[in-house]
Motif scaffolding. Structure first.
Motif, PDB file in Angstrom:
ATOM      1  N   MET A  18       0.826  -1.200   0.000  1.00  0.00           N
ATOM      2  CA  MET A  18       0.000   0.000   0.000  1.00  0.00           C
ATOM      3  C   MET A  18       0.865   1.257   0.000  1.00  0.00           C
ATOM      4  O   MET A  18       0.633   2.191  -0.769  1.00  0.00           O
ATOM      5  N   ALA A  19       1.875   1.280   0.887  1.00  0.00           N
ATOM      6  CA  ALA A  19       2.737   2.457   0.963  1.00  0.00           C
ATOM      7  C   ALA A  19       3.539   2.628  -0.316  1.00  0.00           C
ATOM      8  O   ALA A  19       3.696   3.742  -0.829  1.00  0.00           O
ATOM      9  N   LEU A  20       4.072   1.531  -0.846  1.00  0.00           N
ATOM     10  CA  LEU A  20       4.854   1.590  -2.081  1.00  0.00           C
ATOM     11  C   LEU A  20       4.010   2.126  -3.227  1.00  0.00           C
ATOM     12  O   LEU A  20       4.439   2.993  -3.993  1.00  0.00           O
ATOM     13  N   THR A  21       2.799   1.635  -3.329  1.00  0.00           N
ATOM     14  CA  THR A  21       1.908   2.082  -4.394  1.00  0.00           C
ATOM     15  C   THR A  21       1.540   3.547  -4.227  1.00  0.00           C
ATOM     16  O   THR A  21       1.555   4.327  -5.188  1.00  0.00           O
ATOM     17  N   PHE A  22       1.250   3.934  -2.982  1.00  0.00           N
ATOM     18  CA  PHE A  22       0.823   5.305  -2.744  1.00  0.00           C
ATOM     19  C   PHE A  22       1.959   6.287  -2.981  1.00  0.00           C
ATOM     20  O   PHE A  22       1.787   7.331  -3.610  1.00  0.00           O
ATOM     21  N   VAL A  23       3.164   5.949  -2.492  1.00  0.00           N
ATOM     22  CA  VAL A  23       4.316   6.828  -2.703  1.00  0.00           C
ATOM     23  C   VAL A  23       4.598   6.966  -4.188  1.00  0.00           C
ATOM     24  O   VAL A  23       4.906   8.049  -4.693  1.00  0.00           O
ATOM     25  N   GLY A  24       4.508   5.848  -4.926  1.00  0.00           N
ATOM     26  CA  GLY A  24       4.721   5.923  -6.361  1.00  0.00           C
ATOM     27  C   GLY A  24       3.693   6.799  -7.048  1.00  0.00           C
ATOM     28  O   GLY A  24       3.999   7.516  -7.994  1.00  0.00           O
ATOM     29  N   ALA A  25       2.468   6.753  -6.553  1.00  0.00           N
ATOM     30  CA  ALA A  25       1.395   7.519  -7.184  1.00  0.00           C
ATOM     31  C   ALA A  25       1.539   9.019  -6.953  1.00  0.00           C
ATOM     32  O   ALA A  25       1.152   9.816  -7.804  1.00  0.00           O
ATOM     33  N   VAL A  26       2.108   9.425  -5.804  1.00  0.00           N
ATOM     34  CA  VAL A  26       2.186  10.850  -5.494  1.00  0.00           C
ATOM     35  C   VAL A  26       3.576  11.413  -5.741  1.00  0.00           C
ATOM     36  O   VAL A  26       3.837  12.570  -5.465  1.00  0.00           O
ATOM     37  N   LYS A  27       4.495  10.604  -6.283  1.00  0.00           N
ATOM     38  CA  LYS A  27       5.871  11.050  -6.491  1.00  0.00           C
ATOM     39  C   LYS A  27       5.916  12.287  -7.389  1.00  0.00           C
ATOM     40  O   LYS A  27       5.303  12.342  -8.444  1.00  0.00           O
ATOM     41  N   GLU A  50       8.887  18.597  -0.237  1.00  0.00           N
ATOM     42  CA  GLU A  50       8.189  17.488  -0.879  1.00  0.00           C
ATOM     43  C   GLU A  50       8.437  16.161  -0.174  1.00  0.00           C
ATOM     44  O   GLU A  50       7.537  15.329  -0.044  1.00  0.00           O
ATOM     45  N   GLY A  51       9.674  15.934   0.304  1.00  0.00           N
ATOM     46  CA  GLY A  51       9.978  14.683   0.996  1.00  0.00           C
ATOM     47  C   GLY A  51       9.098  14.488   2.220  1.00  0.00           C
ATOM     48  O   GLY A  51       8.568  13.398   2.447  1.00  0.00           O
ATOM     49  N   TYR A  52       8.948  15.551   3.007  1.00  0.00           N
ATOM     50  CA  TYR A  52       8.092  15.462   4.189  1.00  0.00           C
ATOM     51  C   TYR A  52       6.643  15.228   3.794  1.00  0.00           C
ATOM     52  O   TYR A  52       5.922  14.459   4.449  1.00  0.00           O
ATOM     53  N   ARG A  53       6.228  15.870   2.732  1.00  0.00           N
ATOM     54  CA  ARG A  53       4.851  15.701   2.282  1.00  0.00           C
ATOM     55  C   ARG A  53       4.602  14.258   1.856  1.00  0.00           C
ATOM     56  O   ARG A  53       3.557  13.675   2.165  1.00  0.00           O
ATOM     57  N   MET A  54       5.564  13.640   1.183  1.00  0.00           N
ATOM     58  CA  MET A  54       5.407  12.258   0.758  1.00  0.00           C
ATOM     59  C   MET A  54       5.412  11.317   1.958  1.00  0.00           C
ATOM     60  O   MET A  54       4.674  10.331   1.991  1.00  0.00           O
ATOM     61  N   PHE A  55       6.250  11.620   2.953  1.00  0.00           N
ATOM     62  CA  PHE A  55       6.281  10.788   4.158  1.00  0.00           C
ATOM     63  C   PHE A  55       4.923  10.786   4.840  1.00  0.00           C
ATOM     64  O   PHE A  55       4.367   9.730   5.154  1.00  0.00           O
ATOM     65  N   GLY A  82      -0.289   8.649   6.282  1.00  0.00           N
ATOM     66  CA  GLY A  82      -1.736   8.814   6.356  1.00  0.00           C
ATOM     67  C   GLY A  82      -2.471   7.726   5.609  1.00  0.00           C
ATOM     68  O   GLY A  82      -3.508   7.220   6.072  1.00  0.00           O
ATOM     69  N   CYS A  83      -1.928   7.318   4.458  1.00  0.00           N
ATOM     70  CA  CYS A  83      -2.541   6.241   3.682  1.00  0.00           C
ATOM     71  C   CYS A  83      -2.594   4.960   4.499  1.00  0.00           C
ATOM     72  O   CYS A  83      -3.621   4.290   4.557  1.00  0.00           O
ATOM     73  N   ASN A  84      -1.482   4.615   5.143  1.00  0.00           N
ATOM     74  CA  ASN A  84      -1.453   3.361   5.881  1.00  0.00           C
ATOM     75  C   ASN A  84      -2.194   3.446   7.215  1.00  0.00           C
ATOM     76  O   ASN A  84      -2.671   2.427   7.711  1.00  0.00           O
ATOM     77  N   LEU A  85      -2.299   4.623   7.798  1.00  0.00           N
ATOM     78  CA  LEU A  85      -3.150   4.772   8.974  1.00  0.00           C
ATOM     79  C   LEU A  85      -4.599   4.438   8.612  1.00  0.00           C
ATOM     80  O   LEU A  85      -5.289   3.709   9.333  1.00  0.00           O
ATOM     81  N   ALA A  86      -5.040   4.988   7.466  1.00  0.00           N
ATOM     82  CA  ALA A  86      -6.416   4.727   7.018  1.00  0.00           C
ATOM     83  C   ALA A  86      -6.595   3.255   6.667  1.00  0.00           C
ATOM     84  O   ALA A  86      -7.594   2.628   7.049  1.00  0.00           O
ATOM     85  N   TRP A  87      -5.634   2.675   5.939  1.00  0.00           N
ATOM     86  CA  TRP A  87      -5.738   1.273   5.552  1.00  0.00           C
ATOM     87  C   TRP A  87      -5.674   0.364   6.779  1.00  0.00           C
ATOM     88  O   TRP A  87      -6.395  -0.630   6.863  1.00  0.00           O
ATOM     89  N   GLY A 102       4.447  -1.057   8.388  1.00  0.00           N
ATOM     90  CA  GLY A 102       4.894  -1.351   7.035  1.00  0.00           C
ATOM     91  C   GLY A 102       5.168  -0.098   6.228  1.00  0.00           C
ATOM     92  O   GLY A 102       5.811  -0.153   5.172  1.00  0.00           O
ATOM     93  N   THR A 103       4.691   1.058   6.687  1.00  0.00           N
ATOM     94  CA  THR A 103       4.934   2.327   6.012  1.00  0.00           C
ATOM     95  C   THR A 103       6.397   2.749   6.092  1.00  0.00           C
ATOM     96  O   THR A 103       6.953   3.280   5.136  1.00  0.00           O
ATOM     97  N   PHE A 104       7.023   2.524   7.215  1.00  0.00           N
ATOM     98  CA  PHE A 104       8.300   3.168   7.493  1.00  0.00           C
ATOM     99  C   PHE A 104       9.445   2.786   6.560  1.00  0.00           C
ATOM    100  O   PHE A 104      10.216   3.666   6.157  1.00  0.00           O
ATOM    101  N   PRO A 105       9.613   1.512   6.160  1.00  0.00           N
ATOM    102  CA  PRO A 105      10.687   1.225   5.200  1.00  0.00           C
ATOM    103  C   PRO A 105      10.515   1.987   3.894  1.00  0.00           C
ATOM    104  O   PRO A 105      11.490   2.255   3.196  1.00  0.00           O
TER     105      PRO A 105
END
Length: 226
Positions: free
Chosen positions: A34-43, A51-56, A61-66, A159-162
């Motif tokens: 989920m995190a990999l997909t989301f980070v790729g989508a908003v890159k 921008e780095g902080y925003r992506m983090f 937030g994505c994985n909190l919701a998931w 799972g978000t953190f890596p």
């Protein structure tokens, strides 16, 4: 079919471990994907300096919701399965014909297991249910259910953190993205290794297979503009 314990008001069944190895590995992998997909989508959506902080925080937030959704669905699934087993126990208890009661118990068994079980093996269960006086009136949660839901939530979020941490410590977003993907693939290998060891499928083979899944997902993300 899980063992039905008729004398438990607070806990109407003998519980398995709250989260087994498969549960833990799958939830971690879900979080990673989920995190990999989301980070790729908003890159590189913006060229802002932060921008780095925003992506983090976007990935977090994505994985909190998931994680929250997955934890809630775990509770729903747990209660539904417990309710189904309780309904079976109550039906068997009320059934006056032993042959019909045995058939109900047999139908509840997985097909392959049912071939190995004789009616004589099921008869003690039927007899115990027939004389039980303490079946709970309805399925309900026990404390372990909420512990399990919390465990699922934490596994998905962790799972978000890596994937996301490199965006906090590496200034260049492209470099951070590469680092996050490498860390993700490494963690996927560890998850696959653990799953292969647990199932007997071969730890190295399962680890490499999980990496392959991660690589295919990453290629798909890049192809789609991630």
């Amino acid at each position: 079919m899980s063992t039905i314990v008729p004398d438990g008001h607070a806990e109407p069944e003998r519980r398995e471990p709250i989260l087994n190895t498969v549960d833990r590995v799958c939830e971690i992998c879900f979080g990673l994907f989920m995190a990999l997909t989301f980070v790729g989508a908003v890159k590189a959506v913006t060229a802002r300096e932060d921008e780095g902080y925003r992506m983090f925080f976007a990935a977090l937030g994505c994985n909190l919701a998931w994680g929250l959704a997955d934890a809630v669905m775990y509770l729903v699934r747990t209660l539904a399965e417990r309710g189904q087993r309780l309904k079976l126990a109550q039906t068997v208890q009320r059934e006056q014909d032993p042959a019909v009661a045995l058939r109900l118990l047999r139908e509840a068994l997985p097909e392959k297991l049912g071939r190995l079980v004789e009616d004589a093996d099921l008869e003690p269960i039927r007899a115990r249910l027939a004389t039980a006086s303490t079946l709970p009136p309805r399925a309900s949660f026990v404390s372990g259910d909420f512990v399990g839901a919390l465990g699922i939530f934490l596994l998905v979020v962790l799972g978000t953190f890596p994937v996301a941490v490199p965006f906090l410590v590496v200034r260049d977003v492209t470099t951070a993205l590469i680092a996050s993907r490498v860390l993700t693939l490494g963690m996927l290998f560890i998850a696959g290794f653990a799953l292969g060891r647990y199932t007997g499928a071969g730890p190295m083979r399962a680890g490499i297979a999980m990496i392959a899944v991660g690589v295919l997902l990453t290629v798909a993300i890049i192809t789609l503009g991630g």
